[in-house]
Motif scaffolding. Structure first.
Motif, PDB file in Angstrom:
ATOM      1  N   ASP C 143       0.861  -1.181   0.000  1.00  0.00           N
ATOM      2  CA  ASP C 143       0.000   0.000   0.000  1.00  0.00           C
ATOM      3  C   ASP C 143       0.896   1.230   0.000  1.00  0.00           C
ATOM      4  O   ASP C 143       1.951   1.244   0.620  1.00  0.00           O
ATOM      5  CB  ASP C 143      -0.861  -0.060   1.275  1.00  0.00           C
ATOM      6  CG  ASP C 143      -1.651   1.202   1.529  1.00  0.00           C
ATOM      7  OD1 ASP C 143      -2.834   1.238   1.154  1.00  0.00           O
ATOM      8  OD2 ASP C 143      -1.087   2.160   2.103  1.00  0.00           O
ATOM      9  N   VAL C 144       0.475   2.274  -0.693  1.00  0.00           N
ATOM     10  CA  VAL C 144       1.260   3.514  -0.749  1.00  0.00           C
ATOM     11  C   VAL C 144       1.006   4.329   0.526  1.00  0.00           C
ATOM     12  O   VAL C 144      -0.147   4.509   0.929  1.00  0.00           O
ATOM     13  CB  VAL C 144       0.860   4.344  -1.992  1.00  0.00           C
ATOM     14  CG1 VAL C 144       1.564   5.702  -1.988  1.00  0.00           C
ATOM     15  CG2 VAL C 144       1.167   3.572  -3.261  1.00  0.00           C
ATOM     16  N   VAL C 145       2.065   4.812   1.139  1.00  0.00           N
ATOM     17  CA  VAL C 145       1.943   5.614   2.360  1.00  0.00           C
ATOM     18  C   VAL C 145       1.310   6.970   2.019  1.00  0.00           C
ATOM     19  O   VAL C 145       1.805   7.694   1.143  1.00  0.00           O
ATOM     20  CB  VAL C 145       3.325   5.825   3.017  1.00  0.00           C
ATOM     21  CG1 VAL C 145       3.196   6.724   4.258  1.00  0.00           C
ATOM     22  CG2 VAL C 145       3.952   4.484   3.389  1.00  0.00           C
ATOM     23  N   ASP C 146       0.241   7.272   2.695  1.00  0.00           N
ATOM     24  CA  ASP C 146      -0.442   8.560   2.557  1.00  0.00           C
ATOM     25  C   ASP C 146      -0.734   8.959   1.102  1.00  0.00           C
ATOM     26  O   ASP C 146      -0.458  10.090   0.695  1.00  0.00           O
ATOM     27  CB  ASP C 146       0.379   9.653   3.252  1.00  0.00           C
ATOM     28  CG  ASP C 146      -0.426  10.948   3.396  1.00  0.00           C
ATOM     29  OD1 ASP C 146      -1.668  10.899   3.374  1.00  0.00           O
ATOM     30  OD2 ASP C 146       0.204  12.023   3.529  1.00  0.00           O
ATOM     31  N   ALA C 147      -1.285   8.060   0.347  1.00  0.00           N
ATOM     32  CA  ALA C 147      -1.614   8.355  -1.054  1.00  0.00           C
ATOM     33  C   ALA C 147      -2.604   9.519  -1.144  1.00  0.00           C
ATOM     34  O   ALA C 147      -2.547  10.326  -2.080  1.00  0.00           O
ATOM     35  CB  ALA C 147      -2.207   7.113  -1.731  1.00  0.00           C
ATOM     36  N   ASP C 189      -4.564   2.372  -4.145  1.00  0.00           N
ATOM     37  CA  ASP C 189      -3.095   2.414  -4.122  1.00  0.00           C
ATOM     38  C   ASP C 189      -2.572   1.078  -3.625  1.00  0.00           C
ATOM     39  O   ASP C 189      -1.495   1.011  -3.036  1.00  0.00           O
ATOM     40  CB  ASP C 189      -2.620   3.546  -3.204  1.00  0.00           C
ATOM     41  CG  ASP C 189      -3.065   3.330  -1.756  1.00  0.00           C
ATOM     42  OD1 ASP C 189      -3.964   2.505  -1.520  1.00  0.00           O
ATOM     43  OD2 ASP C 189      -2.501   3.980  -0.862  1.00  0.00           O
ATOM     44  N   GLN C 219       4.286   0.616   2.109  1.00  0.00           N
ATOM     45  CA  GLN C 219       4.302  -0.150   3.358  1.00  0.00           C
ATOM     46  C   GLN C 219       3.678  -1.489   3.001  1.00  0.00           C
ATOM     47  O   GLN C 219       2.880  -1.580   2.060  1.00  0.00           O
ATOM     48  CB  GLN C 219       3.521   0.574   4.460  1.00  0.00           C
ATOM     49  CG  GLN C 219       2.089   0.968   4.080  1.00  0.00           C
ATOM     50  CD  GLN C 219       1.504   2.077   4.954  1.00  0.00           C
ATOM     51  OE1 GLN C 219       2.104   2.501   5.930  1.00  0.00           O
ATOM     52  NE2 GLN C 219       0.315   2.557   4.579  1.00  0.00           N
ATOM     53  N   ARG C 243       0.651   0.319   9.634  1.00  0.00           N
ATOM     54  CA  ARG C 243       0.092   1.677   9.732  1.00  0.00           C
ATOM     55  C   ARG C 243       0.194   2.196  11.166  1.00  0.00           C
ATOM     56  O   ARG C 243       0.596   3.333  11.400  1.00  0.00           O
ATOM     57  CB  ARG C 243      -1.391   1.672   9.339  1.00  0.00           C
ATOM     58  CG  ARG C 243      -1.630   1.699   7.856  1.00  0.00           C
ATOM     59  CD  ARG C 243      -3.050   2.195   7.529  1.00  0.00           C
ATOM     60  NE  ARG C 243      -3.195   2.321   6.085  1.00  0.00           N
ATOM     61  CZ  ARG C 243      -3.835   1.435   5.307  1.00  0.00           C
ATOM     62  NH1 ARG C 243      -4.439   0.395   5.830  1.00  0.00           N
ATOM     63  NH2 ARG C 243      -3.878   1.626   3.992  1.00  0.00           N
TER      64      ARG C 243
HETATM   65 CA   LIG Z   1      -2.333   3.918   1.362  1.00  0.00          CA
END
Ligand SMILES: [Ca+2]
Ligand SMILES: Nc1nc2c(ncn2[C@@H]2O[C@H](COP(=O)(O)OP(=O)(O)OP(=O)(O)O)[C@@H](O)[C@H]2O)c(=O)[nH]1
Ligand SMILES: Nc1nc2c(ncn2[C@@H]2O[C@H](COP(=O)(O)OP(=O)(O)OP(=O)(O)O)[C@@H](O)[C@H]2O)c(=O)[nH]1
Ligand SMILES: Nc1nc2c(ncn2[C@@H]2O[C@H](COP(=O)(O)OP(=O)(O)OP(=O)(O)O)[C@@H](O)[C@H]2O)c(=O)[nH]1
Ligand SMILES: Nc1nc2c(ncn2[C@@H]2O[C@H](COP(=O)(O)OP(=O)(O)OP(=O)(O)O)[C@@H](O)[C@H]2O)c(=O)[nH]1
Ligand SMILES: [Ca+2]
Ligand SMILES: [Ca+2]
Ligand SMILES: [Ca+2]
Lengths: 253, 253, 253, 253
Positions: C143-147, C189, C219, C243
């Motif tokens: 998963d993309v951090v803070d997309a 994401d 992440q 997270r």
């Molecule tokens: Ca994300």
């Protein structure tokens, strides 16, 4: 002896939802209801069960072979994908009508169909594996003889529909009252009935009763199995024999 | 004067398909039928029309506002996405029953419902824009008074269903015979009827007839419009008034 | 040691069908493809499997726990409800990439993807129950951090999409080349990867590689199980820990 | 001059929903996403529009011909049938990229994609009828030459997928940067691009750039119309000419 396991499916608090904050578009309600039914057909069906749409907000499933855990998963999957949730209640009994009575009662005890705080109830128990047999489910597949020639190709579609409905109404009432069986219209000129232990003579009597009552001529194939799917498929093959042999009743056991 | 445009939808040669080469799994047929109905609900509905599932292999749509080209597109879209095709026949008439009679006849003239070579027939004509009015469609939304308290929360689900079905059977026959209106069960305790020009007294008479005949108590809201959707939504709001006022009949015009 | 069972799903002769007799409406093709994918998600998913849409005409499923008979039923159910049919090929291997290679080869040997006479092929074998273990499937949920903060709420949607796609492209290639793992974009994401036996350091290396390569910060949570569903759900919970803890990698075993 | 009307579709607060109260089953999320996409394809598509799945939680539609009222109806219909709601933002611009930029900005100004209180936003305006022309939309349908022979029938499905993805990545970036066009993968080996006013030489340059960059050989058909559907269907026919003539580029205007 049959040992039908039935599940009463009820959308939670659906009536109020359909008119809150204002009446919702009918085409969306129809889409929602028929897709929910389609999904349940697959979810129960892929485990050997059958679901009938009945009133769409309340549906009835033959769930032999499905555990309570299977039911929990189906409930969760619907909750994940629809704007409404549903309650499920599972029961067995000496006849289909008796099983359903218990299932509905369990649900009613948990709260009203329009109780705001009753959500995703899951009641009842499945049949333990050791008690399951190859004769637990008996299914009859009724069909109108030559519906195309007598009605569909002759009358207006609504008048054909009235004939089919009348046949269904007579059949469902007689099966319920005389035999404690539950009969469901499944489209076209077809009715599928979940039956207690009935023999060929019983079915012959049913076919004659409907003919005498409303003049609709039926043929029926009957099958048995540990799952609705097996019993239902055997019934379909028996119905094909009935078509081939020109008989009223064919029983596959 | 109403001027209802009705479309008779018929799956082509469906009976033979269901058993070729062998009987197909019932849960797949149920899924196919209910999804096709859901799709048609959206396809007609997004142009202001209504579709009723009727027998699933034959469906009836109120199609005011849809042209023959719209019908052709719907037919093509279904043909692109389903293993079966469908024929469509469009007609109007002085009453809904008369319109449907014409629609069905046009289809029957093109060939049998089980004719192998009759595929994707598209018959009839739509109402030209210049002849359309705000009173073309009259829709009545019937509902059982307190179905939850009287049936759903009290009886077994199948016995509730028998009550609702009886109410529906009585209503559909009387509307058809006394008024040439077409009534369709749409789930729960609801029936939507496509009506000719009827007034409040006519509906009061219908409600009383059903009550006398089978003991089921109905309330009804009635609306009018150039499209099914408008008439149907007005009917729903009228039904809410009927609930609020405790009246049997509310007519929104 | 993982023992991933993969199924290559291929629509039979789909290219020619899309343009016969003339090019079909794109919106219908899109509807057909995405619904077929949704149905397969449920059909495999309700037995604990995962399906990825990949190219839609060719899809890849993690099918541990599904027998060849289950596959046959899925194939039949699709054939009953769609205008197209599909072939299925099942295989295992020491890595996901190796398993898929075998699955595809079996299909290719049975005929071309655009062979008119190759229909509903069902090749391969499932893992026998006695050889199944709790470590057969390893799944990583990237998963993309803070997309939302970095892209969705800042850039035009297409430019956000380019960023996510670039991250995915870098990840899928590196996982394939360095580890023989198969990574699939699943929306938003998120990327779900079917992995061989990899440890936390391996995943740390992957996350760093993608960051160095295209600047996208990932992440990842990793889980293990006998079924894709178990491994995937464990991976999701591990991702939630990642997270909560602000770590790059969380491995749940 | 093209005058593309684009709609940015965004599921409201979707990320948090997917993990509340706990991570939801991935197969249900996949089913939800792909069915929502299928429904939007039909809802936009039946008015002549095109939708692309992009990231599924954010989708992009070519909505020429759809009014704000049409958008409101689509939004309501989805809200009636899904457990999530969606926001819509409509804009036009001198190029597709510029139009989308405006659409996204309007949405961002209304609140974050993960704002709990931003729900069912509907922003922007449609093109007034008097300003619409037959050249508003230009669509290019790109396709890989002999994907079956070169990839599908030769490589493992994942390795085929890598080739197709690489071709797509190169194409989407170049179209975006050199021409402000937006390109979307639509399954198989196909990419549909929404383009500004480009001519045959421009497309020839794009095809050559992709070939030089990643070695993937493309052919493309280009069409124009007042609606996405018209332009897209013209593009498909042009692509068929390209197949028949063995050319790289066929432009239908
Ligand atoms: Ca994300
Ligand atoms: N649900 C369901 N419906 C079926 C099945 N077989 C047929 N039907 C329905 O029944 C309708 C009529 O088909 P048939 O019963 O084959 O036709 P018929 O004219 O009555 O001819 P016979 O039954 O052979 O006398 C079809 O259009 C279908 O809607 C089935 O297996 N399941
Ligand atoms: N198709 C459709 N069904 C509806 C609609 N409104 C209610 N229903 C159905 O009707 C069922 C019963 O709901 P209500 O009619 O609100 O409940 P009730 O107990 O009869 O109460 P009253 O009608 O208010 O006396 C619901 O579960 C729905 O299935 C509607 O607008 N359309
Ligand atoms: N398929 C899938 N998509 C998910 C899941 N969780 C989130 N997403 C997608 O990811 C998008 C972004 O959500 P998040 O990842 O929660 O948001 P974020 O802004 O990146 O925040 P953090 O990941 O918490 O840093 C959502 O809109 C979904 O499309 C999941 O479990 N499965
Ligand atoms: N979305 C979409 N996909 C298509 C269309 N036509 C073909 N495809 C996809 O493209 C795949 C490959 O088919 P083709 O492009 O006909 O086959 P090919 O081997 O590349 O042959 P040529 O393109 O003729 O060189 C098919 O399986 C479909 O997935 C279309 O009109 N729309
Ligand atoms: Ca029959
Ligand atoms: Ca009621
Ligand atoms: Ca190609």
């Amino acid at each position: 002896m049959t040992n039908t396991q039935l599940t009463h499916v009820q959308i939670d608090n659906y009536g109020p939802w359909t008119v809150t904050p204002e009446p919702r578009r009918e085409v969306d309600l129809q889409t929602l209801q028929s897709r929910l039914y389609a999904d349940l057909s697959q979810l129960f069906g892929n485990r050997g069960g059958y679901v009938f749409f009945t009133r769409f907000d309340n549906m009835i499933a033959v769930s032999n072979g499905l555990t309570i855990e299977d039911h929990a998963m189906i409930q969760e999957s619907v909750g994940n994908r629809y704007p409404v949730t549903m309650s499920l209640s599972v029961a067995t009994g000496t006849t289909p009508a008796a099983a359903l009575e218990t299932a509905t009662e369990q649900l009613q005890e948990a709260g009203s169909a329009q109780d705001k705080s009753r959500r995703e109830v899951l009641e009842g128990r499945h049949i333990d594996t050791e008690f399951r047999t190859d004769e637990d489910v008996q299914i009859a597949h009724f069909d109108v003889v030559d519906a195309t020639g007598k009605y569909t190709d002759k009358l207006s579609e609504f008048d054909t529909f009235i004939q089919i409905e009348q046949g269904y109404a007579a059949l469902m009432k007689y099966m319920r009252e005389a035999h404690e069986g539950l009969s469901f219209f499944v489209g076209g000129d077809n009715v599928i009935a979940v039956c207690p232990d009935m023999d060929a003579a019983d079915y012959q009597d049913v076919v004659e009763h409907v003919h005498d009552d409303v003049g609709v001529e039926l043929q029926v194939g009957v099958g048995r199995g540990s799952l609705a799917e097996e019993a239902g498929m055997a019934a379909k093959h028996a119905l094909e024999s009935s078509r081939a042999n020109g008989t009223d009743v064919e029983v596959d056991f």
